[in-house]
Every structure is written in C-alpha cells, then in structure tokens.
Design a protein around this motif. Structure first.
Motif, mmCIF file in Angstrom:
data_model
loop_
_atom_site.group_PDB
_atom_site.id
_atom_site.type_symbol
_atom_site.label_atom_id
_atom_site.label_comp_id
_atom_site.label_asym_id
_atom_site.label_seq_id
_atom_site.Cartn_x
_atom_site.Cartn_y
_atom_site.Cartn_z
ATOM 1 N N GLU A 102 0.832 -1.203 0.000
ATOM 2 C CA GLU A 102 0.000 0.000 0.000
ATOM 3 C C GLU A 102 0.868 1.254 0.000
ATOM 4 O O GLU A 102 0.568 2.231 -0.692
ATOM 5 N N ALA A 103 1.943 1.237 0.765
ATOM 6 C CA ALA A 103 2.845 2.390 0.795
ATOM 7 C C ALA A 103 3.473 2.641 -0.576
ATOM 8 O O ALA A 103 3.732 3.786 -0.962
ATOM 9 N N ALA A 104 3.699 1.554 -1.322
ATOM 10 C CA ALA A 104 4.294 1.680 -2.657
ATOM 11 C C ALA A 104 3.293 2.188 -3.689
ATOM 12 O O ALA A 104 3.689 2.675 -4.747
ATOM 13 N N GLY A 105 2.005 2.066 -3.382
ATOM 14 C CA GLY A 105 0.974 2.437 -4.341
ATOM 15 C C GLY A 105 0.475 1.274 -5.164
ATOM 16 O O GLY A 105 -0.040 1.463 -6.262
ATOM 17 N N GLY A 106 0.639 0.052 -4.620
ATOM 18 C CA GLY A 106 0.168 -1.137 -5.308
ATOM 19 C C GLY A 106 1.294 -1.895 -5.989
ATOM 20 O O GLY A 106 2.444 -1.421 -6.074
ATOM 21 N N LEU A 107 0.966 -3.081 -6.467
ATOM 22 C CA LEU A 107 1.981 -3.969 -7.038
ATOM 23 C C LEU A 107 2.611 -3.409 -8.304
ATOM 24 O O LEU A 107 3.817 -3.576 -8.531
ATOM 25 N N HIS A 108 1.818 -2.742 -9.152
ATOM 26 C CA HIS A 108 2.388 -2.179 -10.378
ATOM 27 C C HIS A 108 3.579 -1.283 -10.062
ATOM 28 O O HIS A 108 4.660 -1.432 -10.643
ATOM 29 N N LYS A 109 3.394 -0.353 -9.147
ATOM 30 C CA LYS A 109 4.474 0.587 -8.821
ATOM 31 C C LYS A 109 5.582 -0.102 -8.037
ATOM 32 O O LYS A 109 6.763 0.204 -8.220
ATOM 33 N N PRO A 114 -13.604 -14.794 1.927
ATOM 34 C CA PRO A 114 -13.870 -14.099 0.667
ATOM 35 C C PRO A 114 -13.711 -12.584 0.807
ATOM 36 O O PRO A 114 -13.181 -11.926 -0.101
ATOM 37 N N GLU A 115 -14.133 -12.054 1.951
ATOM 38 C CA GLU A 115 -14.034 -10.616 2.162
ATOM 39 C C GLU A 115 -12.588 -10.161 2.296
ATOM 40 O O GLU A 115 -12.158 -9.182 1.659
ATOM 41 N N SER A 116 -11.809 -10.880 3.100
ATOM 42 C CA SER A 116 -10.419 -10.458 3.301
ATOM 43 C C SER A 116 -9.603 -10.617 2.021
ATOM 44 O O SER A 116 -8.716 -9.794 1.737
ATOM 45 N N VAL A 117 -9.909 -11.646 1.234
ATOM 46 C CA VAL A 117 -9.179 -11.845 -0.020
ATOM 47 C C VAL A 117 -9.484 -10.722 -1.014
ATOM 48 O O VAL A 117 -8.597 -10.261 -1.744
ATOM 49 N N MET A 118 -10.726 -10.246 -1.039
ATOM 50 C CA MET A 118 -11.047 -9.091 -1.881
ATOM 51 C C MET A 118 -10.306 -7.852 -1.375
ATOM 52 O O MET A 118 -9.762 -7.073 -2.167
ATOM 53 N N ASP A 119 -10.267 -7.658 -0.066
ATOM 54 C CA ASP A 119 -9.570 -6.503 0.501
ATOM 55 C C ASP A 119 -8.074 -6.557 0.177
ATOM 56 O O ASP A 119 -7.461 -5.532 -0.147
ATOM 57 N N ILE A 120 -7.487 -7.747 0.288
ATOM 58 C CA ILE A 120 -6.063 -7.896 -0.006
ATOM 59 C C ILE A 120 -5.802 -7.573 -1.474
ATOM 60 O O ILE A 120 -4.845 -6.860 -1.815
ATOM 61 N N GLN A 121 -6.658 -8.072 -2.368
ATOM 62 C CA GLN A 121 -6.458 -7.815 -3.796
ATOM 63 C C GLN A 121 -6.714 -6.350 -4.145
ATOM 64 O O GLN A 121 -6.147 -5.833 -5.115
ATOM 65 N N ARG A 122 -7.543 -5.680 -3.381
ATOM 66 C CA ARG A 122 -7.685 -4.231 -3.552
ATOM 67 C C ARG A 122 -6.347 -3.543 -3.271
ATOM 68 O O ARG A 122 -5.937 -2.639 -4.003
ATOM 69 N N VAL A 123 -5.667 -3.952 -2.222
ATOM 70 C CA VAL A 123 -4.385 -3.354 -1.877
ATOM 71 C C VAL A 123 -3.331 -3.690 -2.929
ATOM 72 O O VAL A 123 -2.531 -2.836 -3.324
ATOM 73 N N ILE A 124 -3.325 -4.929 -3.405
ATOM 74 C CA ILE A 124 -2.366 -5.324 -4.450
ATOM 75 C C ILE A 124 -2.619 -4.527 -5.726
ATOM 76 O O ILE A 124 -1.686 -4.070 -6.384
ATOM 77 N N GLY A 125 -3.889 -4.377 -6.102
ATOM 78 C CA GLY A 125 -4.245 -3.475 -7.195
ATOM 79 C C GLY A 125 -4.164 -4.051 -8.594
ATOM 80 O O GLY A 125 -4.017 -3.300 -9.564
ATOM 81 N N ALA A 126 -4.267 -5.379 -8.749
ATOM 82 C CA ALA A 126 -4.196 -5.988 -10.085
ATOM 83 C C ALA A 126 -5.397 -5.588 -10.930
ATOM 84 O O ALA A 126 -6.466 -5.247 -10.415
ATOM 85 N N ASP A 127 -5.226 -5.665 -12.246
ATOM 86 C CA ASP A 127 -6.307 -5.337 -13.181
ATOM 87 C C ASP A 127 -7.393 -6.404 -13.169
ATOM 88 O O ASP A 127 -8.581 -6.095 -13.282
ATOM 89 N N ILE A 128 -6.991 -7.667 -13.080
ATOM 90 C CA ILE A 128 -7.920 -8.800 -13.018
ATOM 91 C C ILE A 128 -7.669 -9.520 -11.710
ATOM 92 O O ILE A 128 -6.528 -9.878 -11.401
ATOM 93 N N ILE A 129 -8.724 -9.707 -10.926
ATOM 94 C CA ILE A 129 -8.593 -10.386 -9.641
ATOM 95 C C ILE A 129 -9.513 -11.600 -9.629
ATOM 96 O O ILE A 129 -10.544 -11.619 -10.299
#
Length: 379
Positions: free
Chosen positions: A77-84, A130-145
């Motif tokens: 999250e500090a980095a701005g997601g996995l892309h960055k 299911p909820e925590s996995v969606m939250d984690i993938q929100r932080v990761i920031g991938a285009d397709i989750i």
C-alpha cells in the motif's frame, strides 16, 4: 477508469478457437494469451526489462497468498500497489490464493467463514475469507482479480466435490458483495473473474458453469483442472465448460500447461493460460523449442553451436548456442536460469502469437494438428 472489455476478432471454422482483444486500464492484451507467473511480484530469474523487451509479455500474474505474507500489505500500500512496487506498467492478474491454501493440506482448515492456514514461511496462523481476499487484492491493485475458491484434489469423491463446489459458489457471492462495497484504490478498475469448480464430474461442472455464467462477470475462469487428472479428461471438461460459459467473455483456464495442452485447449475455446512450467522446467535444464523438447544437460549438445531456437524470431533465443547453454548448466552458473527462463517464455509467447495468426488466417486447426507432434518430439 474503464471496465475490462473483450472483443472477438476472429474464429476458426474447423474448431472452437477464437482470437480476441482484451482491454484494461494498463493496456491491451491479444488473445489467445499466455501469462508468465510472477508469484511474489517477480517472474523467477527474469527482470521486468527482459519481460518487456525480450519476452514482450502482455500480462503477468501475482499471487495473493504469497504477496500477503511477503512483502505484506503495509509495504504494497505504501508503494501504491503492485504495479508501482515492481515497476510494471502493463496488466497484472492476481490469483486469490485458493490454490495455495489447497496445497497446504494438513496445515489448513476450511469452514463456512473461510480458510484458516499456517504460513509456509514461519508457521504463523492466518484466516482468508472471501471478504479479506477481496480486501487484499484491492491493496495489491491488479487489473484482473480472482474469486476465493476451494480447489478440490484429484481424485475427489462426488460428495466432497459437490460440497466444495457449493462452498465456492457461496464464497463467490460474498466476493461480489465485498467488491461492490469497496472502491478501487489506485485510479484503475479491478475486474473480478469467478472460478468454475466441480472436479471431474460433468453434472457438477455444468452446474458450476451455469452458476458462474449467471453472475454476468466480465470474464470467467475454469479451475480445478491440470491437478493430476489425465490430459483427455482435462480436455473433456474444458470443452464442456466452453459450451456453457458466455462466448462474449474471455475464458481463462488456470494453471495450464504444456505447449500441446495450450494448443488443444485453444481449439476448445479457451483464451487465457498461465503456468510455471516454462520457467520451472527451464531452471531444470528443459527447453521448449519450435522443433521439440531439449534436455540441455545431455552430452549431445556439448559441441552443438547452433542457436537455442532460430525458428521463433527471437534475437535472444538466437544469441545463445546450445553448447554454451549446456556449459552454463554444467557450471551451475546463475545465468543459466535466466537464459532458460527467458527462452522458454519467448517460446510460449511465440506459440500463442502463432495460434492467433492462424486463427485469423482460418487454418488454425490444421496447423495445430501438424504442430503438436513436433512440440512433443524429444530432441
């Protein structure tokens, strides 16, 4: 921000193969496509520059389970997601971690709430819902989750497979609900793919496909195949799923596979693939080429100064010779891991690019039937 879109560009008259275009906020993907696996935000032994300049990967994978454990959500999250964080400006897909939790047999417990598991790193306990996995993938920031699912082992008895599928469906509903409640974090749209399960039971696969299709997602995935079942059984169930899943949405067959697996499944109507095989096998001295499979460790290559592969139009694969590659392997030189991995990824991306070209040219099926025996040849 735009929701993922998929446009069909052509179909093969003699099979179910199709060519399409996927558009995401991080770029366009031409299908059929193979996606290199970058489990922890890195494709093993391959730099991001090589992925772009040598392999020309259009999309890569990350994994929720592994990224959650290390480097952790605070860093991402500090980095701005996995892309960055990893310096990658093209599309990324993240697996939900369901398969990794499945792989921790004996170190995980499934309940209606989710999956309780022990970290493979330090034995610490964690709960994925299911909820925590969606939250984690929100932080990761991938285009397709990917939705959180349970991948049943092969073989599974019917009762277990049905129970697992029903749980996956209930978890899917919770994934959609959670995603609707939480916004995208980094200024681009994240697109959720549900996952079809049902083990190797045709009626369960049909029921799961129908349930998944009813959700109207922008794309759909087929899970629970290539987990030890015979190849023909994989093809049978992939074909059945393609008959039911919407034709106007991309179809992703998870964790597949060999070059011939990919061509056969393209002919059934699959658009997207991923697998660790090209990099893992490459690190173990197996090279896939346009003329067949090479065990570069064999003495027969000791004085063979021909390119690794001069048939795929890759300057990288033409630069290194078989003799030099064998020398690197024998010397246990780290460079061997990189050269083999980049070459194998080059080959896989060349293969799906060729498949697309032959689909658009209208001769895919005949080309596929000629190509598969060549790909299986042991040189």
């Amino acid at each position: 921000m735009a929701v993922l879109s998929f446009e069909l560009c052509g179909k093969d008259a003699a099979s179910k193969a199709r060519a399409g275009t996927l558009r995401t906020d991080h770029g366009t993907i031409e299908t059929p496509i193979f996606m290199p696996v970058g489990t922890v935000g890195s494709v093993k032994a391959v730099s991001q520059q090589q992925l772009k300049e040598d392999v020309n990967a259009q999309i890569i994978l990350g994994n929720t389970y592994h990224l959650y454990l290390r480097p952790g959500l605070e860093v991402l999250e500090a980095a701005g997601g996995l892309h960055k964080f990893m310096g990658w400006d093209r599309p990324i897909l993240t697996d939900s971690g369901g398969y990794q939790v499945f792989s921790l047999a004996g170190k995980r417990k499934l309940t209606e709430e989710g999956a309780l598991f022990q970290s493979h790193i330090d034995g610490s306990r964690h709960l994925f819902t299911p909820e925590s996995v969606m939250d984690i993938q929100r932080v990761i920031g991938a285009d397709i989750i990917m939705a959180f699912d349970e991948c049943p082992p092969y073989p599974s008895d019917y009762a277990y497979a049905k129970k697992s599928m029903d749980l996956t469906h209930r978890w899917l509903d919770r994934c959609f609900k959670r995603l609707a409640e939480t916004p995208d974090k980094y200024g681009h749209t994240q697109n959720l793919f549900p996952i079809v399960q049902g083990s190797t039971y045709t009626d369960l696969r049909r029921a799961s496909c129908e349930y998944v299709a009813s959700k109207g997602a922008v794309g759909n995935a087929i899970g629970g195949l290539s987990v030890g079942e015979p190849e023909e059984m994989m093809y049978e169930h992939a074909a059945h799923c393609c008959e039911i899943l919407p034709a106007d949405k991309p179809r992703y067959l998870m964790g597949v596979g060999t070059p011939w697996n990919i061509l056969e499944n393209i002919s059934l109507g699959i658009d997207m693939f991923d697998c660790v095989m090209p990099t893992r096998n490459g690190r173990n001295a197996m090279l896939f080429t346009s003329k067949g499979v090479i065990n570069i460790d064999n003495k027969k290559w000791e004085k063979d100064f021909s390119p690794l592969d001069d048939g795929i139009g890759s300057p990288f694969s033409e630069y290194y010779t078989k003799a030099y590659m064998r020398h690197l392997v024998k010397a246990k030189e780290i460079l061997a891991l990189t050269v083999a991995s980049v070459h194998n990824l080059n080959f896989y991306l060349w293969l799906v690019k060729q498949a697309r070209a032959h689909i658009l040219a209208g001769d895919f099926n005949s080309w596929k039937n000629e190509m598969i025996p060549v790909l299986k040849t042991r040189l």
